[in-house]
Design a protein around this motif. Structure first.
Motif, mmCIF file in Angstrom:
data_model
loop_
_atom_site.group_PDB
_atom_site.id
_atom_site.type_symbol
_atom_site.label_atom_id
_atom_site.label_comp_id
_atom_site.label_asym_id
_atom_site.label_seq_id
_atom_site.Cartn_x
_atom_site.Cartn_y
_atom_site.Cartn_z
ATOM 1 N N UNK A 1 -2.864 -4.856 1.090
ATOM 2 C CA UNK A 1 -1.737 -5.787 1.094
ATOM 3 C C UNK A 1 -0.471 -5.123 0.551
ATOM 4 N N UNK A 2 -0.584 -4.432 -0.574
ATOM 5 C CA UNK A 2 0.589 -3.758 -1.148
ATOM 6 C C UNK A 2 1.111 -2.686 -0.202
ATOM 7 N N UNK A 3 0.191 -1.925 0.405
ATOM 8 C CA UNK A 3 0.605 -0.861 1.315
ATOM 9 C C UNK A 3 1.280 -1.373 2.564
ATOM 10 N N UNK A 4 0.768 -2.478 3.122
ATOM 11 C CA UNK A 4 1.305 -2.979 4.383
ATOM 12 C C UNK A 4 2.532 -3.855 4.222
ATOM 13 N N UNK A 5 2.895 -4.210 3.019
ATOM 14 C CA UNK A 5 4.092 -5.031 2.811
ATOM 15 C C UNK A 5 5.159 -4.253 2.039
ATOM 16 N N UNK A 6 5.022 -4.206 0.731
ATOM 17 C CA UNK A 6 6.057 -3.600 -0.103
ATOM 18 C C UNK A 6 6.211 -2.100 0.156
ATOM 19 N N UNK A 7 5.092 -1.385 0.253
ATOM 20 C CA UNK A 7 5.182 0.066 0.473
ATOM 21 C C UNK A 7 5.765 0.377 1.851
ATOM 22 N N UNK A 8 5.449 -0.458 2.860
ATOM 23 C CA UNK A 8 6.010 -0.240 4.193
ATOM 24 C C UNK A 8 7.521 -0.435 4.194
ATOM 25 N N UNK A 9 7.996 -1.474 3.516
ATOM 26 C CA UNK A 9 9.436 -1.696 3.432
ATOM 27 C C UNK A 9 10.132 -0.563 2.684
ATOM 28 N N UNK A 10 9.523 -0.134 1.599
ATOM 29 C CA UNK A 10 10.130 0.900 0.764
ATOM 30 C C UNK A 10 10.062 2.269 1.418
ATOM 31 N N UNK A 11 8.967 2.546 2.126
ATOM 32 C CA UNK A 11 8.737 3.886 2.657
ATOM 33 C C UNK A 11 9.329 4.110 4.039
ATOM 34 N N UNK A 12 9.483 3.048 4.844
ATOM 35 C CA UNK A 12 9.957 3.204 6.214
ATOM 36 C C UNK A 12 11.273 2.480 6.494
ATOM 37 N N UNK A 13 11.344 1.205 6.111
ATOM 38 C CA UNK A 13 12.495 0.383 6.497
ATOM 39 C C UNK A 13 13.772 0.843 5.782
ATOM 40 N N UNK A 14 13.735 0.900 4.455
ATOM 41 C CA UNK A 14 14.952 1.260 3.716
ATOM 42 C C UNK A 14 15.435 2.679 4.008
ATOM 43 N N UNK A 15 14.556 3.707 4.033
ATOM 44 C CA UNK A 15 15.064 5.048 4.362
ATOM 45 C C UNK A 15 15.728 5.110 5.727
ATOM 46 N N UNK B 1 7.907 -4.699 11.517
ATOM 47 C CA UNK B 1 6.789 -5.364 12.169
ATOM 48 C C UNK B 1 5.510 -5.263 11.367
ATOM 49 N N UNK B 2 5.271 -4.086 10.807
ATOM 50 C CA UNK B 2 4.051 -3.882 10.036
ATOM 51 C C UNK B 2 4.065 -4.699 8.754
ATOM 52 N N UNK B 3 5.212 -4.754 8.086
ATOM 53 C CA UNK B 3 5.324 -5.551 6.861
ATOM 54 C C UNK B 3 5.146 -7.032 7.161
ATOM 55 N N UNK B 4 5.724 -7.492 8.277
ATOM 56 C CA UNK B 4 5.556 -8.889 8.652
ATOM 57 C C UNK B 4 4.110 -9.230 8.959
ATOM 58 N N UNK C 1 1.788 -11.987 6.905
ATOM 59 C CA UNK C 1 1.150 -13.111 7.603
ATOM 60 C C UNK C 1 -0.364 -13.070 7.419
ATOM 61 N N UNK C 2 -0.934 -11.872 7.498
ATOM 62 C CA UNK C 2 -2.390 -11.737 7.312
ATOM 63 C C UNK C 2 -2.808 -12.172 5.928
ATOM 64 N N UNK C 3 -2.021 -11.779 4.920
ATOM 65 C CA UNK C 3 -2.355 -12.145 3.534
ATOM 66 C C UNK C 3 -2.266 -13.656 3.322
ATOM 67 N N UNK C 4 -1.221 -14.274 3.880
ATOM 68 C CA UNK C 4 -1.043 -15.727 3.719
ATOM 69 C C UNK C 4 -2.122 -16.520 4.454
ATOM 70 N N UNK C 5 -2.509 -16.037 5.641
ATOM 71 C CA UNK C 5 -3.493 -16.753 6.438
ATOM 72 C C UNK C 5 -4.900 -16.627 5.872
ATOM 73 N N UNK C 6 -5.129 -15.610 5.020
ATOM 74 C CA UNK C 6 -6.463 -15.401 4.460
ATOM 75 C C UNK C 6 -6.708 -16.241 3.199
ATOM 76 N N UNK C 7 -5.687 -16.994 2.742
ATOM 77 C CA UNK C 7 -5.832 -17.817 1.527
ATOM 78 C C UNK C 7 -5.609 -19.289 1.857
#
Length: 426
Positions: free
Chosen positions: A370-384, A413-416, A420-426
């Motif tokens: 979850x951390x890798x596919x959301x926050x790390x994806x935004x920080x590592x790909x989107x912002x740069x 797309x990956x962060x989104x 969604x996957x994390x929210x739908x699993x709870x």
């Protein structure tokens, strides 16, 4: 690059990472070997121990391709940040500016105050996620060895919290390099022993082991792989800490290539050895022997010493904000020792909060994905990609702009999808 400053100075001002507020420039003192050690230890952490589980989910071939893709994409985006800072320093009036840009500075330069706040929030959350994962891993592995003593949360509070509070008082990256080298050695030895144990289980290693387990398993494994390259926010600080900054690109490329190779070997061996029985922390699959206990203890020690490097960007952001407040500056002027007490109290508070959070997280594998596919994806790909298009875009070739836009859209797309996957699993 900024030279050494008094211990009370904001963290990376000592290393050349944030002298815009901290004062004049200078030169970092880290050698190529020290920087290589810090790069490796800032990237390699608990995520690697979840790789075999990710390979189980995706298949050994899909997992290998995913790790390589995540690694090279992260390396490319790290170099984008260095390009951005080089471009800004070329354009900056040297009479007015003698420091070095941080990740947050790039955000402010591109998007104003909102950009800085967004960047710092993502750094805080992603680094905090990595730090929490360290604590979860250590607590669970110590519990697997000494289960009769206390629960995983008990180990986190009774042993890790006091140790990490003590280590948090170390301020500079150069001072942390001996701990980084020690952690690297422990990680390499422990992974070698785990692979040795894995190889002993091989009979027909590829029998009943899937190469590709379906399209829907790929995002989970890619999220784990992105998390495995979690030291992204350290890029500019590590470059600024070098005595010879021109060598940083080569040092970074060598480190990432070596890490990718180790990750693939480790993930494949773990999955081939245990198959569908692979657990989300691979060391929990090891038999209850003295050698397995030694592996787990060694990894716990290594990650305990890596924890202060993971916390470095978090402390930098908090202390920069803290020291720039009017209340703090007034107390520092009027009360002797208030500055030292305030800075160290903030470190203790942050470490304690993360320790409490770690005690409530049950599933290691799902958490790091979850951390890798959301926050790390935004920080590592989107912002740069955004920063590079904004700062260097006018001088780039068409294919570079297309590549940056591709990384930007993929990251969003990956962060989104991860959210969604994390929210739908709870």
């Amino acid at each position: 690059m900024a030279g050494e400053k008094p211990a009370a100075a904001p963290l990376l001002a000592q290393e050349g990472g944030s002298t815009r507020r901290g004062g004049g420039g200078g030169r970092g003192g880290a050698t190529s070997a020290q920087t290589l050690g810090n790069v490796v230890v800032s990237i390699v952490g608990t995520g690697v121990l979840g790789l075999p589980y990710a390979f189980r989910a995706a298949g050994w071939l899909a997992g290998s391709v995913g790790v390589a893709a995540a690694g090279f994409a992260t390396l490319y985006c790290m170099l984008l940040l260095v390009d951005c800072r080089d471009k800004l320093e070329e354009d900056e009036d040297e009479e007015c500016y003698h420091g070095h840009y941080t990740y947050g500075d790039l955000g402010e330069k591109c998007l104003g105050t909102i950009g800085r706040c967004l960047t710092e929030i993502l750094i805080l959350v992603s680094q905090a996620g990595g730090s929490v994962a360290y604590l979860i891993f250590i607590g669970q592995n110590l519990h697997s060895i000494f289960s009769q003593l206390m629960s995983p949360a008990g180990f986190i509070f009774a042993i890790l919290l006091p140790v990490q509070i003590a280590l948090s008082f170390i301020h500079s990256l150069s001072s942390l390099s001996p701990f980084s080298i020690f952690a690297d050695v422990c990680n390499v030895l422990a992974m070698a022993i785990v692979i040795k144990e894995d190889l002993q289980l091989f009979d027909h290693p590829f029998s009943n082991r899937s190469a590709f387990n379906g399209l829907w398993a790929v995002p989970f494994s890619f999220g784990v792989a992105v998390f495995c390259f979690e030291g992204f926010s350290m890029t500019l600080a590590l470059e600024a800490s070098m005595a010879e900054r021109r060598k940083f690109r080569l040092v970074l490329s060598q480190a990432v290539a070596a890490i990718i190779t180790v990750y693939v070997c480790f993930g494949v061996c773990g999955y081939l050895a245990y198959g569908e029985a692979t657990k989300d922390i691979i060391t929990l699959n090891l038999p209850n022997t003295w050698l397995s206990a030694a592996v787990k203890v060694g990894l716990c020690i290594a990650l305990a010493f890596t924890f202060p490097v993971m916390m470095h960007p978090i402390h930098e952001i908090f202390e920069t904000r803290f020291t720039s407040s009017g209340c703090f500056q007034k107390l520092s002027r009027n009360v002797r020792g208030a500055e030292w007490l305030g800075l160290h109290s903030s470190r203790i508070l942050v470490v304690t909060i993360l320790t409490v959070v770690a005690s409530f997280i049950p599933a290691f594998g799902s958490f790091i994905s979850f951390v890798g596919s959301t926050m790390c994806a935004l920080l590592s790909f989107v912002l740069p990609a955004i920063f590079h298009l904004s700062i260097v875009g006018s001088s780039m070739s068409l294919w570079r702009r297309v590549l940056d836009y591709g990384i930007l859209l993929f990251g969003l797309g990956f962060a989104g999808y991860g959210l969604i996957t994390a929210l739908s699993s709870h």
